[in-house]
Design a protein around this motif. Structure first.
Motif, short mmCIF file in Angstrom:
data_model
loop_
_atom_site.label_atom_id
_atom_site.label_comp_id
_atom_site.label_asym_id
_atom_site.label_seq_id
_atom_site.Cartn_x
_atom_site.Cartn_y
_atom_site.Cartn_z
N VAL A 162 -2.29 -1.22 4.04
CA VAL A 162 -2.64 0.08 4.63
C VAL A 162 -2.05 1.19 3.77
O VAL A 162 -2.75 2.11 3.33
CB VAL A 162 -2.12 0.20 6.09
CG1 VAL A 162 -2.18 1.65 6.56
CG2 VAL A 162 -2.93 -0.70 7.03
N ASN A 180 -7.60 -3.32 6.61
CA ASN A 180 -6.20 -3.51 6.98
C ASN A 180 -5.78 -2.74 8.22
O ASN A 180 -4.88 -3.17 8.95
CB ASN A 180 -5.29 -3.21 5.78
CG ASN A 180 -5.41 -4.31 4.74
OD1 ASN A 180 -4.89 -5.41 4.93
ND2 ASN A 180 -6.14 -4.05 3.65
N VAL A 211 -3.73 -4.99 11.35
CA VAL A 211 -2.37 -4.84 11.88
C VAL A 211 -2.37 -4.97 13.42
O VAL A 211 -3.27 -4.47 14.09
CB VAL A 211 -1.72 -3.50 11.45
CG1 VAL A 211 -1.55 -3.46 9.94
CG2 VAL A 211 -2.51 -2.30 11.93
N HIS A 252 0.22 -4.30 6.62
CA HIS A 252 0.83 -2.96 6.63
C HIS A 252 1.02 -2.44 5.20
O HIS A 252 0.82 -1.25 4.93
CB HIS A 252 2.17 -2.98 7.38
CG HIS A 252 2.02 -2.99 8.87
ND1 HIS A 252 1.46 -1.93 9.56
CD2 HIS A 252 2.33 -3.91 9.81
CE1 HIS A 252 1.45 -2.21 10.86
NE2 HIS A 252 1.96 -3.41 11.03
N ALA A 257 6.87 -0.54 10.86
CA ALA A 257 6.66 -1.98 11.07
C ALA A 257 7.30 -2.79 9.95
O ALA A 257 7.93 -3.82 10.19
CB ALA A 257 5.17 -2.28 11.17
N GLN A 309 1.29 -9.87 8.75
CA GLN A 309 1.41 -8.48 9.19
C GLN A 309 2.07 -7.61 8.11
O GLN A 309 1.67 -6.46 7.90
CB GLN A 309 2.22 -8.40 10.49
CG GLN A 309 1.42 -8.86 11.71
CD GLN A 309 0.23 -7.96 11.97
OE1 GLN A 309 0.37 -6.76 12.14
NE2 GLN A 309 -0.97 -8.51 11.98
N ARG A 342 3.65 4.53 10.92
CA ARG A 342 3.70 3.34 11.76
C ARG A 342 3.83 2.08 10.90
O ARG A 342 4.56 1.14 11.24
CB ARG A 342 2.46 3.27 12.66
CG ARG A 342 2.38 2.05 13.57
CD ARG A 342 3.41 2.05 14.70
NE ARG A 342 3.18 3.07 15.68
CZ ARG A 342 2.58 2.86 16.87
NH1 ARG A 342 2.21 1.65 17.21
NH2 ARG A 342 2.39 3.86 17.71
N SER A 343 3.11 2.07 9.78
CA SER A 343 3.19 0.90 8.91
C SER A 343 4.56 0.81 8.24
O SER A 343 5.12 -0.29 8.11
CB SER A 343 2.06 0.94 7.86
OG SER A 343 0.84 0.55 8.47
#
Lengths: 149, 149
Positions: free
Chosen positions: A67, B70, B74, A64, A45, A60, A41-42
């Motif tokens: 993460v 993190n 998000v 991401h 994105a 954002q 998902r990161s």
């Protein structure tokens, strides 16, 4: 003193390894599959911002990137592919992970290195694009070799 | 100019929201459940260090703290509980999430704030303990109210 320090380090490493290894195979499989979902998902994105599908949002992008960088930094990541975790729940992880652990670790390390380069690159679309291209190669490399269809 | 800037910001917010909302309910449910699995592992790793079950490892503590900080930073996190994601796959998420979204968001924000305090607290066992206690309250608060048994 040096010996004591080394012994303490070895004990620490063993204890951590033991604690990580305590997780049941099905929990390790669940963890690594969950980390893949979260990481994907990161990546998606970041890719959407890099391609201009959504406006670039520096906060954002940084979140991401962090993460991904930290999911590959925790010992739990590679430990989730430890001995005995080839079965216990449905998994697409290929048997080669356990038959050639050194090569798998090298592939994981390439992915980790590319992930950990993201935060420094997340400040602009241009640098992000380059870092994502590098990351994409390490994703594909590992999936080609170590994920079953 | 001010209006143009505001309009651009609104457009950006809408576009991002649209992109996030494009994920199917089952994918949002999978994402939020995966984030919980990943986050729980990091909380467990930090708790083990705080309790002395495993030796304190500053690099690993920082990495796990950053995962949690993190994952809550998000937009994807709260978006995964967006309208229409109350069903589509098996979920323990309570209907109250969608019937009282402002209260749920406030509970999520408390969790996010506590998670985002972890990196600065992860440098020592003493500070980590305090931050984990604060985090634990926000986990429990949200699970009590918004997770079905």
């Amino acid at each position: 003193m040096k010996f004591t320090h080394l012994a303490a380090l070895m004990l620490a490493a063993l204890t951590t390894a033991t604690a990580l290894a305590q997780a049941k195979p099905e929990d390790q499989i669940k963890y690594r599959q969950s980390a893949m979902v979260v990481g994907a998902r990161s990546v998606a994105a970041l890719n959407a911002m890099a391609k201009g599908d959504v406006p670039f949002n520096p906060e954002q992008a940084q979140a991401h990137a962090n993460v991904l960088a930290n999911l590959t930094r925790v010992d739990a990541a590679l430990a989730a592919y430890g001995p005995g975790t080839d079965k216990g729940a449905p998994t697409k992880a290929a048997p080669k992970i356990w038959s050639e652990p050194a090569q798998f670790k090298a592939a994981f390390d390439r992915f980790a290195t590319a992930s950990q380069a993201l935060p420094a690159a997340a400040g602009s679309v241009a640098t992000l694009k380059g870092a994502l291209a590098d990351l994409g190669k390490t994703c594909k490399g590992c999936h080609d070799d170590y994920r079953q269809r």
